[in-house]
Design a protein around this motif. Structure first.
Motif, short mmCIF file in Angstrom:
data_model
loop_
_atom_site.label_atom_id
_atom_site.label_comp_id
_atom_site.label_asym_id
_atom_site.label_seq_id
_atom_site.Cartn_x
_atom_site.Cartn_y
_atom_site.Cartn_z
N GLY A 257 7.40 4.31 -6.95
CA GLY A 257 7.12 2.89 -7.08
C GLY A 257 5.64 2.60 -7.18
O GLY A 257 5.21 1.77 -8.00
N SER A 258 4.82 3.29 -6.37
CA SER A 258 3.37 3.08 -6.44
C SER A 258 2.80 3.59 -7.76
O SER A 258 1.82 3.04 -8.28
N ARG A 259 3.41 4.63 -8.31
CA ARG A 259 2.96 5.12 -9.62
C ARG A 259 3.25 4.08 -10.71
O ARG A 259 2.42 3.79 -11.56
N LYS A 260 4.47 3.52 -10.67
CA LYS A 260 4.84 2.51 -11.66
C LYS A 260 3.99 1.25 -11.52
O LYS A 260 3.75 0.53 -12.50
N ALA A 261 3.53 0.98 -10.29
CA ALA A 261 2.72 -0.22 -10.06
C ALA A 261 1.27 -0.02 -10.49
O ALA A 261 0.47 -0.96 -10.42
N GLY A 262 0.91 1.19 -10.91
CA GLY A 262 -0.42 1.43 -11.45
C GLY A 262 -1.48 1.78 -10.44
O GLY A 262 -2.67 1.70 -10.75
N PHE A 263 -1.10 2.19 -9.23
CA PHE A 263 -2.09 2.58 -8.22
C PHE A 263 -2.72 3.93 -8.58
O PHE A 263 -2.06 4.80 -9.18
N GLY A 266 -5.17 8.48 -5.14
CA GLY A 266 -5.48 8.41 -3.72
C GLY A 266 -4.74 7.29 -3.03
O GLY A 266 -4.26 7.43 -1.90
N ASP A 267 -4.62 6.15 -3.71
CA ASP A 267 -3.89 5.02 -3.14
C ASP A 267 -2.39 5.31 -3.06
O ASP A 267 -1.72 4.90 -2.11
N ARG A 268 -1.86 6.00 -4.07
CA ARG A 268 -0.44 6.35 -4.06
C ARG A 268 -0.10 7.23 -2.86
O ARG A 268 0.95 7.07 -2.22
N ILE A 269 -0.99 8.14 -2.54
CA ILE A 269 -0.75 9.03 -1.40
C ILE A 269 -0.74 8.23 -0.10
O ILE A 269 0.13 8.41 0.76
N ALA A 270 -1.70 7.31 0.04
CA ALA A 270 -1.75 6.48 1.25
C ALA A 270 -0.49 5.63 1.37
O ALA A 270 0.08 5.49 2.46
N ILE A 271 -0.03 5.07 0.26
CA ILE A 271 1.18 4.26 0.28
C ILE A 271 2.39 5.10 0.64
O ILE A 271 3.26 4.67 1.42
N THR A 272 2.47 6.30 0.10
CA THR A 272 3.62 7.16 0.36
C THR A 272 3.75 7.49 1.84
O THR A 272 4.83 7.40 2.42
N PHE A 273 2.63 7.85 2.47
CA PHE A 273 2.71 8.25 3.88
C PHE A 273 2.77 7.06 4.82
O PHE A 273 3.50 7.07 5.81
N ALA A 274 2.01 6.00 4.56
CA ALA A 274 2.02 4.84 5.45
C ALA A 274 3.28 4.00 5.26
O ALA A 274 3.75 3.37 6.21
N GLY A 275 3.84 4.00 4.07
CA GLY A 275 5.00 3.16 3.80
C GLY A 275 6.34 3.78 4.13
O GLY A 275 7.36 3.08 4.14
N SER A 276 6.36 5.08 4.40
CA SER A 276 7.63 5.77 4.64
C SER A 276 7.83 6.19 6.09
O SER A 276 8.86 6.78 6.42
#
Length: 361
Positions: A257-263, A266-276
């Motif tokens: 989802g973060s990839r599709k949102a254009g992050f 580095g931001d995608r990694i932060a979202i993956t770990f903080a959001g899951s």
């Protein structure tokens, strides 16, 4: 000739604090607090929870939180995963009752979906994966801060009278046991921040001791009330399977989802770990306030999910690190609000990197 030593593989991290929690549960099973001892333990647990959130407030840097708001899009994404997507998946799991989960275990699973994200382990895994550490710091801190208010409100909305002792009066308890101490810590931070920094190791032990006391009190009450007769080995295996699917779904959604949102990477990694991920240290005290005598079963899914997320995310972080480009995309080095209950030994960052102080909020 030396005898070979049995070592846990580096890709299979076992949180030492989780092992301590298991030992505390065993102690409560063998020697539960009864009568006057239960009253003393309950009062001490209440005070420990207030102290725990006072220390959280004293540690959170207001300036750091304000600076982090510049990445509002990333933080809204993490908050949406934590307090919208997770609860929706938790509600969907209600269809598994009574086939795979009993109503009490489902209540605990749904509560797991309502608690805030972690701070320390999200920072550690993001650092290890060469992601945006500054974003992970702020995202986890925002989630913990907002969760003090949002988690009880979501519990009131989604659990209602089926929360095993949860009632509207619990919101008042949340305010006085969690929110007021937290705000007091923030207000006094100007004068006590130096003391907290100098004695962070000792205060980390206080944090963990408070959580262990909460667990012992909750599981002792469960033993006295006989609620553990409601759980069979088959139900526990079913719960583990459901949580494995839940974690896999959240990791997949946050990553793609973060990839599709254009992050950026580095931001995608932060979202993956903080959001899951979900916070054990924030969830345990909240459960003791919200569920009362039923807190033992309510926190069981959270304890299992906590260890599962550490093991899976450690493997995932190493895979991200192996795929990282030569030029590091991460921002500032970590150094944030510590989370008692999440062992720093869970992951080993690359040489020269820091994962912050403290121990799982």
């Amino acid at each position: 000739m030396r005898r070979p030593q049995l070592r846990i593989p580096s890709w299979l991290p076992v949180d030492g604090f989780i092992l301590t929690l298991v030992g505390t549960v065993g102690l409560a099973a063998l020697l539960p607090a009864r009568g006057a001892a239960a009253t003393v333990a309950g009062d001490a647990s209440t005070g420990a929870v207030a102290l725990l959130f006072f220390l959280y407030g004293a540690r959170l840097s207001t300036r750091e939180a304000v600076d982090g708001m510049r990445q509002w899009r990333l933080h809204l994404t993490v908050l949406g995963c934590t307090f919208v997507l997770f609860p929706l998946l938790g509600l969907a799991a209600g269809g598994l009752v009574p086939y795979l989960l009993t109503p009490p275990l489902y209540t605990g699973l749904l509560f797991l979906c309502l608690v805030p994200s972690t701070v320390q382990s999200s920072i550690a895994f993001t650092s290890m994966a060469r992601g945006n550490v500054a974003a992970a710091i702020c995202a986890g801190s925002f989630s913990s801060l907002i969760g003090i208010v949002v988690t009880p409100l979501l519990a009131a909305l989604l659990l209602g009278g089926d929360g095993g002792g949860f009632s509207a009066g619990s919101l008042v308890s949340i305010v006085f046991q969690l929110l007021v101490p937290f705000l007091a810590g923030q207000l006094l931070r100007r004068w006590i921040a130096g003391f907290v920094t100098r004695h962070k190791k000792i205060l980390g032990l206080v944090d963990r001791g408070s959580i262990l006391l909460v667990v012992y009190t909750a599981f002792s009450t469960g033993m006295v009330e006989g609620i553990w007769h409601q759980v069979s080995p088959w139900r526990l295996l079913s719960l583990l399977a459901v949580e494995a699917v839940l974690l896999a779904l959240m990791l997949t959604i946050t990553s793609y989802g973060s990839r599709k949102a254009g992050f950026a990477r580095g931001d995608r990694i932060a979202i993956t770990f903080a959001g899951s991920k979900k916070s054990l240290a924030a969830g345990l005290p909240m459960a003791s306030v919200l569920f009362g005598a039923q807190a033992g079963l309510a926190v069981l899914p959270l304890m299992l999910f906590h260890q599962m997320q550490l093991m899976v995310c450690a493997v995932l972080a190493k895979r991200y690190a192996a795929q990282a480009p030569d030029e590091r995309e991460a921002g500032a080095e970590p150094g944030a609000l510590p989370e008692p209950g999440e062992s720093k030994a869970v992951v080993r960052p690359r040489r020269g990197e820091s994962v912050g102080a403290g121990g799982s909020r």
